[in-house]
Design an enzyme around this catalytic site. Structure first.
Site, short mmCIF file in Angstrom:
data_model
loop_
_atom_site.label_atom_id
_atom_site.label_comp_id
_atom_site.label_asym_id
_atom_site.label_seq_id
_atom_site.Cartn_x
_atom_site.Cartn_y
_atom_site.Cartn_z
CG ASP A 1 6.54 -34.85 -13.32
OD1 ASP A 1 5.61 -34.13 -12.93
OD2 ASP A 1 7.73 -34.47 -13.35
CG HIS B 1 5.84 -30.61 -12.71
ND1 HIS B 1 6.77 -31.61 -12.82
CD2 HIS B 1 6.50 -29.52 -12.22
CE1 HIS B 1 7.95 -31.17 -12.42
NE2 HIS B 1 7.82 -29.91 -12.05
CB VAL C 1 6.76 -26.39 -27.32
CG1 VAL C 1 7.86 -26.91 -26.40
CG2 VAL C 1 6.15 -25.12 -26.74
CG ASN D 1 13.42 -25.64 -7.91
OD1 ASN D 1 14.42 -25.84 -8.60
ND2 ASN D 1 12.21 -25.99 -8.29
CB ALA E 1 19.35 -34.93 -7.12
CB VAL F 1 21.26 -40.03 -9.12
CG1 VAL F 1 20.24 -39.05 -9.70
CG2 VAL F 1 20.57 -41.29 -8.61
#
Length: 364
Positions: free
Chosen positions: A59, A93, A112, A186, A197, A202
């Site tokens: 990331d 992120h 959290v 998204n 994906a 995967v």
């Protein structure tokens, strides 16, 4: 006189309010993590907390100074022209993904909490802005690096260009017993699941809302495997600030954490069996069975950690022999007829023999 009697209790009450505000604020953060109750995380964590599982987060890097991630982030690597060990995050992120996977809270019910708080995070920084999607060469290098470091699951909450170098890296990782998990995307208007994906093998993850229904941002497609909460997801930003976001990146991180729980509880299972345990126990949604909107359904942590699930690699039971008598010359029918014939021969022979004996007795 009455005023004097009231002053001590009022002062004590005021002190109580002023001395203990932090836990109230921290509890509010935990309460905002609605997906913890939705997924029955507390019950699941009594069975597994991800102990001994190394999770690679490819990331924007991970801010290792965040209190909830203290001790959870091991040295990783930077790609894409950056130098460092992945434990810095310019955009936040990657830190958010890591917190959803392995956030350890701040003690008690504060801060959290992630899905697998005893898992370790291997941070891999790909770019200074993850929204650009990631250079496919960096993504491939990150996957190779994660597999080489012994990661048991890789979080790819990103998309990139469809290239052979990434496909090869994914195939090699899966062959090395790594579960690769990627966000479906998204932008449903595109009409297809994002790369990587959509690569075979995967775990493609979509998102649902608080009611367990498809999130408006979630991409649908035949490659979708499972879905998880992805709306109003509270996590952490750089510096330990809270962050609320909606998207398949967040649902993807929750599924990565779920896989870490499974791998910790069943360390003997190979990757395909881990994925099968996840899909076989998912709560079916939409059309019966697997469908392009929900995949196999919403992940069910407790069932995934407790249910009896047949191995993905098991072969079907061998066919049972027919119960009816075959009619060929070597079958049971032929044997029966042969036995009857032999019996008839014996009976005839005995009858003939008896007749000869009687005839001999009659002779003078």
């Amino acid at each position: 006189m009455i005023l004097r009697r009231l002053v001590p209790p009022l002062v004590a009450a005021a002190l109580a309010v002023s001395v203990f505000p932090a836990p109230a604020l921290a509890d509010a953060v935990r309460d905002q993590q609605w997906y913890l109750g939705f997924l029955h995380v507390a019950e699941a964590q009594r069975l597994s907390q991800g102990e001994g599982v190394l999770v690679a987060v490819a990331d924007s890097g991970v801010d290792a100074t965040v209190p909830e991630l203290a001790g959870a982030v091991v040295p990783g690597k930077d790609f894409g022209g950056n130098t460092g060990d992945g434990r810095k995050d310019p955009s936040g992120h990657g830190t958010a993904m890591a917190a959803l996977i392995a956030g350890r809270g701040r003690g008690g019910n504060n801060g959290v909490l992630g899905m697998a708080p005893k898992a370790a995070i291997l941070p891999i920084q790909l770019s200074r802005d993850i929204d650009f999607g990631g250079d496919p060469r960096d993504v491939a290098a990150a996957i190779d690096y994660a597999a080489g470091k012994g990661a048991k699951v890789i979080c790819l909450s990103l998309g990139t260009s469809d290239t052979d170098v990434v496909r090869t890296a994914i195939a090699n990782a899966i062959a090395a017993d790594v579960v690769v998990v990627a966000a479906a995307g998204n932008k449903p208007e595109r009409g297809s699941v994002d790369f990587p994906a959509n690569v075979s093998g995967v775990v493609a993850v979509g998102a649902v809302d608080r009611n367990g229904e498809r999130a408006a941002v979630s991409v649908a497609g035949p490659e979708l495997i499972v879905v998880a909460p992805g709306v109003d997801i509270v996590s952490l930003d750089i510096g330990g600030r809270t962050r609320t976001a909606t998207g398949t990146s967040d649902s993807n991180a929750l599924v990565v954490g779920a896989i870490a729980l499974i791998r910790a509880r069943y360390p003997q299972l190979k990757g395909p069996d881990v994925v099968r345990r996840l899909t076989e126990t998912a709560q079916d949604k939409g059309e019966p069975g697997r469908d392009p909107v929900y995949g196999y359904g919403v992940i069910d942590l407790v069932k995934a950690l407790t249910a009896e699930v047949a191995p993905a690699t098991s072969s079907p039971a061998p066919p049972q022999p027919s119960q009816s008598a075959p009619t060929g010359s070597g079958g049971k029918g032929a044997a029966v007829f042969a036995a009857i014939g032999a019996a008839v021969v014996v009976v005839v022979f005995i009858a003939v023999l008896q007749a000869i004996i009687r005839s001999r007795r009659r002779r003078p």
